[in-house]
Scaffold this active site. Sequence first.
Site, mmCIF file in Angstrom:
data_model
loop_
_atom_site.group_PDB
_atom_site.id
_atom_site.type_symbol
_atom_site.label_atom_id
_atom_site.label_comp_id
_atom_site.label_asym_id
_atom_site.label_seq_id
_atom_site.Cartn_x
_atom_site.Cartn_y
_atom_site.Cartn_z
ATOM 1 N N ARG B 11 0.828 -1.210 0.000
ATOM 2 C CA ARG B 11 0.000 0.000 0.000
ATOM 3 C C ARG B 11 0.864 1.263 0.000
ATOM 4 O O ARG B 11 0.990 1.941 -1.003
ATOM 5 C CB ARG B 11 -0.953 -0.009 1.211
ATOM 6 C CG ARG B 11 -2.093 1.002 1.106
ATOM 7 C CD ARG B 11 -1.745 2.418 1.522
ATOM 8 N NE ARG B 11 -1.295 2.525 2.904
ATOM 9 C CZ ARG B 11 -0.811 3.650 3.427
ATOM 10 N NH1 ARG B 11 -0.735 4.750 2.691
ATOM 11 N NH2 ARG B 11 -0.384 3.666 4.681
ATOM 12 N N ASP B 12 1.521 1.577 1.107
ATOM 13 C CA ASP B 12 2.265 2.841 1.207
ATOM 14 C C ASP B 12 3.452 2.850 0.247
ATOM 15 O O ASP B 12 3.790 3.889 -0.327
ATOM 16 C CB ASP B 12 2.741 3.039 2.654
ATOM 17 C CG ASP B 12 3.085 4.494 2.972
ATOM 18 O OD1 ASP B 12 2.784 5.376 2.145
ATOM 19 O OD2 ASP B 12 3.640 4.746 4.046
ATOM 20 N N HIS B 203 5.901 4.603 12.494
ATOM 21 C CA HIS B 203 5.865 4.541 11.028
ATOM 22 C C HIS B 203 6.891 5.545 10.503
ATOM 23 O O HIS B 203 6.598 6.733 10.386
ATOM 24 C CB HIS B 203 4.441 4.888 10.577
ATOM 25 C CG HIS B 203 4.221 4.863 9.106
ATOM 26 N ND1 HIS B 203 3.568 3.826 8.464
ATOM 27 C CD2 HIS B 203 4.535 5.745 8.126
ATOM 28 C CE1 HIS B 203 3.487 4.081 7.170
ATOM 29 N NE2 HIS B 203 4.070 5.234 6.938
ATOM 30 N N HIS B 205 9.714 7.039 7.759
ATOM 31 C CA HIS B 205 10.202 7.117 6.378
ATOM 32 C C HIS B 205 11.689 7.443 6.438
ATOM 33 O O HIS B 205 12.153 8.105 7.363
ATOM 34 C CB HIS B 205 9.432 8.182 5.604
ATOM 35 C CG HIS B 205 8.069 7.719 5.169
ATOM 36 N ND1 HIS B 205 7.580 7.901 3.899
ATOM 37 C CD2 HIS B 205 7.091 7.061 5.840
ATOM 38 C CE1 HIS B 205 6.365 7.389 3.804
ATOM 39 N NE2 HIS B 205 6.035 6.881 4.970
ATOM 40 N N CYS B 236 8.985 9.519 -1.598
ATOM 41 C CA CYS B 236 8.383 10.611 -0.841
ATOM 42 C C CYS B 236 7.599 11.493 -1.803
ATOM 43 O O CYS B 236 8.181 12.067 -2.727
ATOM 44 C CB CYS B 236 9.476 11.412 -0.153
ATOM 45 S SG CYS B 236 8.835 12.831 0.736
ATOM 46 N N ASN B 245 9.297 4.666 2.820
ATOM 47 C CA ASN B 245 9.274 3.906 4.073
ATOM 48 C C ASN B 245 10.617 3.241 4.360
ATOM 49 O O ASN B 245 11.353 2.891 3.440
ATOM 50 C CB ASN B 245 8.252 2.762 3.972
ATOM 51 C CG ASN B 245 6.833 3.234 3.797
ATOM 52 O OD1 ASN B 245 6.315 3.229 2.685
ATOM 53 N ND2 ASN B 245 6.192 3.628 4.875
#
Lengths: 299, 299
Positions: B11-12, B203, B205, B236, B245
């Site tokens: 997903r991300d 979470h 990055h 990003c 991530n």
Amino acid sequence: MRVQIVEVGPRDGLQNESAIVPAAAKIVLIHKLMAAGLKRIEASSFVNPKWIPQLADADEVLQGINRSQEVTLSALVPNVRGLERARQCGLNEIALFMSASETHNQKNINKRIEDTYPILREVAQEALALGMKVRGYVSTVFGCPYEGNVPLDNSRRVTESLLEMGVYEISLGDTIGVATPKQVHEVFGELVKDVTNERLAAHFHDTRGTGLANVAAALEEGIRIFDSSIGGLGGCPYAPGAAGNISTEDLVYMLHGMDYETGIDLEKLIEAGAYIGQQLGKELPSKVLRASLASKPAG
Amino acid sequence: MRVQIVEVGPRDGLQNESAIVPAAAKIVLIHKLMAAGLKRIEASSFVNPKWIPQLADADEVLQGINRSQEVTLSALVPNVRGLERARQCGLNEIALFMSASETHNQKNINKRIEDTYPILREVAQEALALGMKVRGYVSTVFGCPYEGNVPLDNSRRVTESLLEMGVYEISLGDTIGVATPKQVHEVFGELVKDVTNERLAAHFHDTRGTGLANVAAALEEGIRIFDSSIGGLGGCPYAPGAAGNISTEDLVYMLHGMDYETGIDLEKLIEAGAYIGQQLGKELPSKVLRASLASKPAG
């Protein structure tokens, strides 16, 4: 709180880059690093040029730099022949190197650990007699590509032997980039007790992404001197294509965010990273450099 | 000690990759992640496909996965329409999202923070009534691309509001990858007191290379749940070309080196990373993946 950064990109970084960078570009790079505020720069190496063709131009590079009283330039020196070249280049500091693991020492300098001491002792004595400062590197402290685990006592013995020779500071290296924060706490937590933090530096490679996490762990153990490479230049000789030294830009970004003073201008540092990336014609690993270039128009 | 990893790559990660990956390849990827031992996988998103074309195939992907009782699949859900799609796909868990900063919330979900609560509350109530678990993301906790610094009280208020809705776990996001360990200690050190560590996830990055250093800091504050992306997939959105991530491979490598148990087989994880890298036709940022691929013959 102050942290010292020892910029090793022109030596440890470039020696692992296959594209040969002209001496003139190395000189420009070092001038840019000085302009960014770096006060300690390892500029080249006097090992046999047959081993490391990239650094065959050490004399030309060192003699081409506009010296500053505020900046200490140094170079790797393997023997008295290298020391003589360093002297002729007017260096005030040299660096010696050996491994904490027997097999890596034999493969890297073709000698047993015991047989390495007398050679380095001779170099150290002559360098000190010439008024130079002598730094020492201990490789494979956190793991050896041939032996795997390296007992802490090996690193302690080599460190103490180098200090007895008059070496003022020991840089403990994670040569193959296997360390995690737990091991960093263990190694530096122990060695700081014996040696004190002022005489120890941490030299991390980011081969498995743990480089800055290891820096944070070393900071917690009182370490205040770190080696890093502009742009994250270089690679791992044991895994071509993998990452090398931690990036100076990323290190400085993190340290400033943690309220440590480095005396370094991050914007100017990024300019130096962008420059050497262009010279090599490739995207360097530094994430701060990439984020900065990504947010700016090309040009 | 046990650490839970929430794999958000499908997903991300993928939502920030421009090359569209076919649904079949996403299904293979998720099967490989399950085979590697991941127990929590965010598989897709039910936001409007116009916003994120990469995830327009959410229903097809979710319906194509061989479900396992041991693995919780989830998806982002922005509203009750999304929840209905999640229900039809047989999901047992959904994730809500909003920002700690007003401007990012407005740009990202086109609503003020105050006006976002009622919408999410309705989704949460219906999801709980359907027997689903509801996770919550809070974005820009460590910095906002528009406002810069984000007061800790904002994150606390949003976190508490989500928990009051029946959300069981809050993932605090460094959306633009600006955090350093000092800030991670401050934020998690405070919020753990209010919320307890069992209900908080981190979470991070890796936009500026501090991702794993931030994980180590969060571990020290008692956090035991981390989001990461296979291969370090994604980027990003505020700096195209910069890193996204943290990489699951690098995270697992570090955690295992620190004696944390994850239940994950790193070799199989690397296979999953290599697979999605091939599908995207590019070298992914994960350093463990790169080191592994560099040390093996291509093939």
